[in-house]
Design a protein around this motif. Structure first.
Motif, PDB file in Angstrom:
ATOM      1  N   LYS A  62       0.660  -1.327  -0.068  1.00 12.69           N
ATOM      2  CA  LYS A  62       0.204  -0.059  -0.253  1.00 12.69           C
ATOM      3  C   LYS A  62       0.822   1.222   0.200  1.00 12.69           C
ATOM      4  O   LYS A  62       0.518   2.266  -0.721  1.00 12.69           O
ATOM      5  CB  LYS A  62      -0.964  -0.062   1.357  1.00 12.69           C
ATOM      6  N   GLU A  65       2.112   1.546  -3.392  1.00 17.68           N
ATOM      7  CA  GLU A  65       0.812   2.037  -4.273  1.00 17.68           C
ATOM      8  C   GLU A  65       0.784   3.530  -4.015  1.00 17.68           C
ATOM      9  O   GLU A  65       0.506   4.499  -5.123  1.00 17.68           O
ATOM     10  CB  GLU A  65      -0.540   1.175  -3.763  1.00 17.68           C
ATOM     11  N   LEU A 118      -1.743   7.593   3.763  1.00 18.59           N
ATOM     12  CA  LEU A 118      -1.201   6.816   4.441  1.00 18.59           C
ATOM     13  C   LEU A 118      -2.151   6.022   5.597  1.00 18.59           C
ATOM     14  O   LEU A 118      -2.148   5.238   5.998  1.00 18.59           O
ATOM     15  CB  LEU A 118       0.123   6.875   4.887  1.00 18.59           C
ATOM     16  N   ARG A 121      -5.104   4.215   4.669  1.00 16.19           N
ATOM     17  CA  ARG A 121      -4.983   3.062   3.660  1.00 16.19           C
ATOM     18  C   ARG A 121      -3.946   1.908   4.096  1.00 16.19           C
ATOM     19  O   ARG A 121      -4.261   0.717   3.850  1.00 16.19           O
ATOM     20  CB  ARG A 121      -4.403   3.388   2.490  1.00 16.19           C
ATOM     21  N   VAL A 122      -3.063   2.408   4.851  1.00 17.87           N
ATOM     22  CA  VAL A 122      -2.094   1.509   5.209  1.00 17.87           C
ATOM     23  C   VAL A 122      -2.122   0.699   6.340  1.00 17.87           C
ATOM     24  O   VAL A 122      -2.378   1.364   7.493  1.00 17.87           O
ATOM     25  CB  VAL A 122      -0.733   2.144   5.115  1.00 17.87           C
TER      26      VAL A 122
ATOM     27  N   ASN B  57      -3.612  -8.674  -0.083  1.00 17.87           N
ATOM     28  CA  ASN B  57      -3.095  -7.595   0.288  1.00 17.87           C
ATOM     29  C   ASN B  57      -3.866  -6.444  -0.330  1.00 17.87           C
ATOM     30  O   ASN B  57      -3.406  -5.350  -0.836  1.00 17.87           O
ATOM     31  CB  ASN B  57      -1.707  -7.496  -0.338  1.00 17.87           C
ATOM     32  N   TYR B  59      -7.802  -4.525  -0.325  1.00 17.48           N
ATOM     33  CA  TYR B  59      -9.377  -4.262   0.508  1.00 17.48           C
ATOM     34  C   TYR B  59     -10.196  -4.967  -0.332  1.00 17.48           C
ATOM     35  O   TYR B  59     -10.410  -4.694  -1.550  1.00 17.48           O
ATOM     36  CB  TYR B  59      -9.480  -2.860   0.863  1.00 17.48           C
ATOM     37  N   VAL B  78      -7.565   1.421  10.180  1.00 23.74           N
ATOM     38  CA  VAL B  78      -6.328   1.533  10.554  1.00 23.74           C
ATOM     39  C   VAL B  78      -5.851   2.768  10.961  1.00 23.74           C
ATOM     40  O   VAL B  78      -6.703   3.769  11.153  1.00 23.74           O
ATOM     41  CB  VAL B  78      -5.309   1.585   9.337  1.00 23.74           C
ATOM     42  N   GLY B  80      -2.168   4.373  11.345  1.00 21.01           N
ATOM     43  CA  GLY B  80      -0.753   4.378  11.339  1.00 21.01           C
ATOM     44  C   GLY B  80      -0.377   5.988  11.316  1.00 21.01           C
ATOM     45  O   GLY B  80      -1.350   6.714  11.339  1.00 21.01           O
ATOM     46  N   GLY B  81       0.931   6.130  10.897  1.00 23.64           N
ATOM     47  CA  GLY B  81       1.523   7.511  11.039  1.00 23.64           C
ATOM     48  C   GLY B  81       1.919   8.083  12.361  1.00 23.64           C
ATOM     49  O   GLY B  81       1.966   7.443  13.101  1.00 23.64           O
TER      50      GLY B  81
END
Lengths: 163, 81
Positions: A62, A65, A118, A121-122, B57, B59, B78, B80-81
């Motif tokens: 991802k 991508e 990010l 999506r990630v 991998n 969705y 999710v 993240g970040g």
């Protein structure tokens, strides 16, 4: 010549200087670096640490991508993103993202796109370690009563962004 | 067919395992996989409305049919970040 795109997951502290150097080139007049760091206060609650979990194969795919998409939308010269996993203390850098473009507006726009996307999506997750000793996974939207998983909520088709 | 599903973050904690197996009659759509998962792991119910399914991998939508041998994962939104 260095790689023009870098995607990495790590359990080690992030060397953001090296990451920034990776995207610098004489083709670009603008380099934007974004760092995400562990913040102490969130809506009045105190964080002492964060733990990051990850689905590595999909996260790598991802992130790649996203870099590819950014390159179709802006004249990206080079781009690099590295996300740290595991246990992070206050102030630690969880993510570093660097992008270079000929001009600054493109570099800012591409950088903003990359970090915003990010985050939706990630497949990486953070768990709060609050100062009262409790822990809590951060799953944006998971406790909204009427949320249904449909086309409109899939991360790759425009799920609303969460700060 | 027997399928393996990787779980992450709160889904893994609630189910008490990072990888589970389900026996399903092919063809299986993502919506059916999600229903069976919640049926066999009722502890996942707090996430029922938000569980995302990834097939190879990517969705997957509810109507996506799961190919034989696909890599499957199930997880909450999710962060993240």
């Amino acid at each position: 010549m260095p790689e023009t795109q870098t995607v990495k997951l790590t359990h080690e502290p992030i060397d953001y200087h090296a990451l920034t150097e990776q995207v610098r080139s004489t083709q670009s007049g603008a380099v934007v670096l974004f760092l995400g760091t562990v913040r102490e206060m969130t809506q009045g609650r105190q964080t002492v640490a964060l733990d990051y979990d990850c689905y590595p194969a999909m996260a790598q795919a991802k992130m790649q991508e996203l870099l590819d998409e950014a390159s179709t939308r802006w004249p990206v010269d080079r781009a690099a993103v590295i996300h740290r996993l595991g246990h992070l203390e206050l102030g630690d850098i969880s993510i570093a993202l660097a992008v270079s473009c000929p001009h600054r507006k493109q570099a800012f726009a591409a950088g903003q796109f990359l970090i915003d996307e990010l985050k939706v999506r990630v497949p990486i997750w953070k768990q709060e370690n609050w100062s009262d000793g409790t822990t809590e996974w951060v799953h944006p939207g998971a406790d909204e009563a009427n949320l249904t998983v449909s086309e409109t909520t899939l991360p790759n088709s425009g799920r609303p962004h969460h700060a | 067919m027997t399928i393996q599903i990787q779980l992450f973050a709160r889904a893994r904690d609630l189910a008490g395992s990072d990888c589970i197996q389900l026996d399903l009659q092919a063809p299986v759509a993502v919506s059916e996989l999600r229903s069976r998962l919640l049926q066999e792991y009722p502890a996942l119910h707090p996430l029922a409305a938000s569980l995302l399914v990834a097939v190879n991998n990517e969705y997957a939508r509810d109507e996506t049919v799961i190919p034989e041998g696909a890599e499957l994962a199930c997880f909450p939104p999710v962060s993240g970040g």
